[in-house]
Design a protein around this motif. Structure first.
Motif, PDB file in Angstrom:
ATOM      1  N   GLY A  72     -16.793  36.274  36.418  1.00  0.00           N
ATOM      2  CA  GLY A  72     -16.233  36.404  35.079  1.00  0.00           C
ATOM      3  C   GLY A  72     -14.729  36.185  35.101  1.00  0.00           C
ATOM      4  O   GLY A  72     -14.049  36.556  36.068  1.00  0.00           O
ATOM      5  N   LEU A  73     -14.214  35.570  34.063  1.00  0.00           N
ATOM      6  CA  LEU A  73     -12.775  35.324  33.944  1.00  0.00           C
ATOM      7  C   LEU A  73     -12.068  36.600  33.503  1.00  0.00           C
ATOM      8  O   LEU A  73     -12.516  37.286  32.580  1.00  0.00           O
ATOM      9  CB  LEU A  73     -12.530  34.205  32.931  1.00  0.00           C
ATOM     10  CG  LEU A  73     -11.084  33.738  32.740  1.00  0.00           C
ATOM     11  CD1 LEU A  73     -10.560  33.090  34.015  1.00  0.00           C
ATOM     12  CD2 LEU A  73     -11.007  32.751  31.579  1.00  0.00           C
ATOM     13  N   SER A  74     -10.956  36.928  34.151  1.00  0.00           N
ATOM     14  CA  SER A  74     -10.187  38.124  33.818  1.00  0.00           C
ATOM     15  C   SER A  74      -9.268  37.854  32.626  1.00  0.00           C
ATOM     16  O   SER A  74      -8.367  37.017  32.725  1.00  0.00           O
ATOM     17  CB  SER A  74      -9.346  38.565  35.013  1.00  0.00           C
ATOM     18  OG  SER A  74      -8.389  39.537  34.637  1.00  0.00           O
ATOM     19  N   PRO A  75      -9.460  38.540  31.482  1.00  0.00           N
ATOM     20  CA  PRO A  75      -8.588  38.314  30.319  1.00  0.00           C
ATOM     21  C   PRO A  75      -7.133  38.662  30.604  1.00  0.00           C
ATOM     22  O   PRO A  75      -6.226  37.978  30.132  1.00  0.00           O
ATOM     23  CB  PRO A  75      -9.183  39.245  29.253  1.00  0.00           C
ATOM     24  CG  PRO A  75     -10.578  39.524  29.702  1.00  0.00           C
ATOM     25  CD  PRO A  75     -10.523  39.509  31.198  1.00  0.00           C
ATOM     26  N   LEU A  76      -6.892  39.728  31.386  1.00  0.00           N
ATOM     27  CA  LEU A  76      -5.523  40.159  31.655  1.00  0.00           C
ATOM     28  C   LEU A  76      -4.756  39.097  32.432  1.00  0.00           C
ATOM     29  O   LEU A  76      -3.617  38.767  32.100  1.00  0.00           O
ATOM     30  CB  LEU A  76      -5.532  41.477  32.437  1.00  0.00           C
ATOM     31  CG  LEU A  76      -4.158  42.075  32.763  1.00  0.00           C
ATOM     32  CD1 LEU A  76      -3.371  42.327  31.487  1.00  0.00           C
ATOM     33  CD2 LEU A  76      -4.306  43.359  33.570  1.00  0.00           C
ATOM     34  N   SER A  77      -5.384  38.542  33.470  1.00  0.00           N
ATOM     35  CA  SER A  77      -4.714  37.498  34.247  1.00  0.00           C
ATOM     36  C   SER A  77      -4.492  36.251  33.412  1.00  0.00           C
ATOM     37  O   SER A  77      -3.496  35.540  33.589  1.00  0.00           O
ATOM     38  CB  SER A  77      -5.544  37.160  35.492  1.00  0.00           C
ATOM     39  OG  SER A  77      -5.573  38.248  36.384  1.00  0.00           O
ATOM     40  N   LEU A  78      -5.413  35.981  32.474  1.00  0.00           N
ATOM     41  CA  LEU A  78      -5.269  34.810  31.614  1.00  0.00           C
ATOM     42  C   LEU A  78      -4.016  34.941  30.753  1.00  0.00           C
ATOM     43  O   LEU A  78      -3.293  33.961  30.533  1.00  0.00           O
ATOM     44  CB  LEU A  78      -6.511  34.660  30.733  1.00  0.00           C
ATOM     45  CG  LEU A  78      -6.716  33.307  30.051  1.00  0.00           C
ATOM     46  CD1 LEU A  78      -6.855  32.204  31.081  1.00  0.00           C
ATOM     47  CD2 LEU A  78      -7.951  33.356  29.161  1.00  0.00           C
ATOM     48  N   LEU A  79      -3.732  36.163  30.287  1.00  0.00           N
ATOM     49  CA  LEU A  79      -2.519  36.394  29.498  1.00  0.00           C
ATOM     50  C   LEU A  79      -1.260  36.191  30.338  1.00  0.00           C
ATOM     51  O   LEU A  79      -0.190  35.899  29.800  1.00  0.00           O
ATOM     52  CB  LEU A  79      -2.542  37.814  28.920  1.00  0.00           C
ATOM     53  CG  LEU A  79      -3.601  38.093  27.844  1.00  0.00           C
ATOM     54  CD1 LEU A  79      -3.599  39.563  27.472  1.00  0.00           C
ATOM     55  CD2 LEU A  79      -3.359  37.226  26.611  1.00  0.00           C
ATOM     56  N   MET A  80      -1.403  36.341  31.654  1.00  0.00           N
ATOM     57  CA  MET A  80      -0.263  36.164  32.562  1.00  0.00           C
ATOM     58  C   MET A  80      -0.141  34.717  33.032  1.00  0.00           C
ATOM     59  O   MET A  80       0.683  34.407  33.878  1.00  0.00           O
ATOM     60  CB  MET A  80      -0.416  37.096  33.772  1.00  0.00           C
ATOM     61  CG  MET A  80      -0.425  38.571  33.401  1.00  0.00           C
ATOM     62  SD  MET A  80      -0.886  39.639  34.794  1.00  0.00           S
ATOM     63  CE  MET A  80       0.447  39.287  35.943  1.00  0.00           C
ATOM     64  N   GLY A  81      -0.989  33.844  32.474  1.00  0.00           N
ATOM     65  CA  GLY A  81      -0.889  32.422  32.815  1.00  0.00           C
ATOM     66  C   GLY A  81      -1.671  32.013  34.038  1.00  0.00           C
ATOM     67  O   GLY A  81      -1.450  30.917  34.569  1.00  0.00           O
ATOM     68  N   ARG A  82      -2.586  32.881  34.528  1.00  0.00           N
ATOM     69  CA  ARG A  82      -3.400  32.553  35.696  1.00  0.00           C
ATOM     70  C   ARG A  82      -4.872  32.690  35.344  1.00  0.00           C
ATOM     71  O   ARG A  82      -5.256  33.564  34.563  1.00  0.00           O
ATOM     72  CB  ARG A  82      -3.068  33.472  36.871  1.00  0.00           C
ATOM     73  CG  ARG A  82      -1.664  33.340  37.392  1.00  0.00           C
ATOM     74  CD  ARG A  82      -1.535  33.967  38.775  1.00  0.00           C
ATOM     75  NE  ARG A  82      -1.809  35.395  38.753  1.00  0.00           N
ATOM     76  CZ  ARG A  82      -0.877  36.335  38.622  1.00  0.00           C
ATOM     77  NH1 ARG A  82       0.392  35.976  38.466  1.00  0.00           N
ATOM     78  NH2 ARG A  82      -1.203  37.597  38.643  1.00  0.00           N
ATOM     79  N   ALA A  83      -5.688  31.835  35.939  1.00  0.00           N
ATOM     80  CA  ALA A  83      -7.134  31.931  35.775  1.00  0.00           C
ATOM     81  C   ALA A  83      -7.696  32.654  36.995  1.00  0.00           C
ATOM     82  O   ALA A  83      -7.714  32.106  38.102  1.00  0.00           O
ATOM     83  CB  ALA A  83      -7.754  30.550  35.634  1.00  0.00           C
ATOM     84  N   ARG A  84      -8.123  33.899  36.787  1.00  0.00           N
ATOM     85  CA  ARG A  84      -8.684  34.700  37.880  1.00  0.00           C
ATOM     86  C   ARG A  84     -10.173  34.893  37.615  1.00  0.00           C
ATOM     87  O   ARG A  84     -10.552  35.516  36.614  1.00  0.00           O
ATOM     88  CB  ARG A  84      -7.977  36.045  37.978  1.00  0.00           C
ATOM     89  CG  ARG A  84      -8.653  37.014  38.970  1.00  0.00           C
ATOM     90  CD  ARG A  84      -7.977  38.361  38.996  1.00  0.00           C
ATOM     91  NE  ARG A  84      -8.786  39.355  39.669  1.00  0.00           N
ATOM     92  CZ  ARG A  84      -8.384  40.068  40.726  1.00  0.00           C
ATOM     93  NH1 ARG A  84      -7.170  39.889  41.215  1.00  0.00           N
ATOM     94  NH2 ARG A  84      -9.190  40.947  41.283  1.00  0.00           N
ATOM     95  N   PHE A  85     -10.991  34.352  38.499  1.00  0.00           N
ATOM     96  CA  PHE A  85     -12.436  34.492  38.381  1.00  0.00           C
ATOM     97  C   PHE A  85     -12.899  35.587  39.335  1.00  0.00           C
ATOM     98  O   PHE A  85     -12.924  35.392  40.552  1.00  0.00           O
ATOM     99  CB  PHE A  85     -13.138  33.170  38.703  1.00  0.00           C
ATOM    100  CG  PHE A  85     -12.881  32.089  37.696  1.00  0.00           C
ATOM    101  CD1 PHE A  85     -13.727  31.928  36.609  1.00  0.00           C
ATOM    102  CD2 PHE A  85     -11.794  31.234  37.833  1.00  0.00           C
ATOM    103  CE1 PHE A  85     -13.490  30.932  35.666  1.00  0.00           C
ATOM    104  CE2 PHE A  85     -11.550  30.237  36.896  1.00  0.00           C
ATOM    105  CZ  PHE A  85     -12.402  30.088  35.812  1.00  0.00           C
ATOM    106  N   ASP A  86     -13.223  36.756  38.774  1.00  0.00           N
ATOM    107  CA  ASP A  86     -13.724  37.849  39.595  1.00  0.00           C
ATOM    108  C   ASP A  86     -15.153  37.538  40.021  1.00  0.00           C
ATOM    109  O   ASP A  86     -15.986  37.145  39.195  1.00  0.00           O
ATOM    110  CB  ASP A  86     -13.683  39.161  38.819  1.00  0.00           C
ATOM    111  CG  ASP A  86     -12.262  39.625  38.544  1.00  0.00           C
ATOM    112  OD1 ASP A  86     -11.477  39.700  39.505  1.00  0.00           O
ATOM    113  OD2 ASP A  86     -11.935  39.894  37.376  1.00  0.00           O
ATOM    114  N   ILE A  87     -15.442  37.699  41.307  1.00  0.00           N
ATOM    115  CA  ILE A  87     -16.782  37.463  41.822  1.00  0.00           C
ATOM    116  C   ILE A  87     -17.324  38.750  42.430  1.00  0.00           C
ATOM    117  O   ILE A  87     -16.566  39.583  42.933  1.00  0.00           O
ATOM    118  CB  ILE A  87     -16.803  36.328  42.862  1.00  0.00           C
ATOM    119  CG1 ILE A  87     -15.910  36.672  44.065  1.00  0.00           C
ATOM    120  CG2 ILE A  87     -16.381  35.005  42.230  1.00  0.00           C
ATOM    121  CD1 ILE A  87     -16.018  35.678  45.199  1.00  0.00           C
ATOM    122  N   ASP A  88     -18.642  38.907  42.372  1.00  0.00           N
ATOM    123  CA  ASP A  88     -19.266  40.143  42.825  1.00  0.00           C
ATOM    124  C   ASP A  88     -20.653  39.824  43.372  1.00  0.00           C
ATOM    125  O   ASP A  88     -21.508  39.306  42.650  1.00  0.00           O
ATOM    126  CB  ASP A  88     -19.359  41.126  41.651  1.00  0.00           C
ATOM    127  CG  ASP A  88     -19.866  42.501  42.072  1.00  0.00           C
ATOM    128  OD1 ASP A  88     -20.320  42.633  43.221  1.00  0.00           O
ATOM    129  OD2 ASP A  88     -19.821  43.415  41.250  1.00  0.00           O
TER     130      ASP A  88
END
Length: 240
Positions: A72-88
């Motif tokens: 899932g894409l992290s909304p908080l990191s997206l606001l910081m200009g980065r695409a962070r895909f959390d994996i589990d």
């Protein structure tokens, strides 16, 4: 019939609503493509779900199989200009793993990864079967290693004659110039592996065994080691 006349504020609101709607239902496979994660060597057999809650089947990082994971894409990191895909990938098994793949302006790498990463024969003839990661973060800024931290333990899938490496080798991730470096040491301190990984996916792995035992030196020589002073050295290079 008279056309509908909208105020500037209403046009902005409608545009934002449209953008939000498109983003809310954006397929995960499209988001991964837009993020350019193939530059990390990311590949998968199938990607399902939305960008916020998806599933990646048979995820591969280069030649390293990660299995099937939730993502899932992290909304908080997206606001910081980065695409962070959390994996589990957690099922109460020894090979569970969780963390993130992150990409942003001038930055690409992994964040906060904990778990087991199987290696297969990625570093053959070195018999490193898997890496156990503990809160490992490592990213590249351009072509250079920008930051690395976290503890790593290498589990051996095989043994060299005369060596007992059943407890593996461990160390802390760090940067070494352009490369991300894993300096791994056995419990005895006599066996060491320096594993360097570059932004391009190129790697070098150097195993060093300190010994004055001619019998052990001879056995290691038959396994491909070269004598350097009072040590036996084996170096392999390749690409992930």
């Amino acid at each position: 019939m008279m056309g509908l006349i909208l105020s500037r504020r209403m046009r902005i609101i409608l545009a934002l609503m449209l953008a939000f709607g498109l983003l809310a239902f954006l397929p995960m496979r499209v988001a991964l493509g837009l993020a350019g994660l193939e530059r990390l060597g990311v590949a998968a057999r199938e990607v399902r779900g939305t960008v916020w809650s998806g599933r990646i089947d048979q995820l591969m990082l280069g030649e390293m199989p990660m299995g099937s994971v939730r993502a899932g894409l992290s909304p908080l990191s997206l606001l910081m200009g980065r695409a962070r895909f959390d994996i589990d990938r957690t099922a109460g098994l020894p090979d569970d793993v969780r963390g993130a793949l992150t990409i942003g302006p001038g930055r690409i790498g992994i964040d906060d990864v904990t778990g087991a990463v199987p290696l297969g024969r990625s570093f053959a003839p070195l018999p490193i079967g898997s890496l156990l990661l503990e809160d490992v973060t490592g990213w590249f800024a351009g072509e250079k290693c920008g930051h690395a931290e976290g503890r790593v333990r290498a589990r051996m899938a095989g043994q060299f004659p005369g060596l007992n490496l059943s407890q593996g080798l461990s160390g802390v991730a760090t940067c070494d110039g352009d490369a991300l470096l894993l300096p791994l040491v056995s419990q005895s301190g006599m066996e060491k592996i320096a594993l360097r990984i570059w932004r391009s996916g190129r790697y070098s792995a150097e195993m060093r065994v300190e010994t004055a035992d001619p019998t052990l030196a001879g056995a290691l020589g038959q396994a491909g080691f070269a004598t350097v002073g009072n040590a036996q050295l084996l170096k392999v290079e390749g690409s992930l």
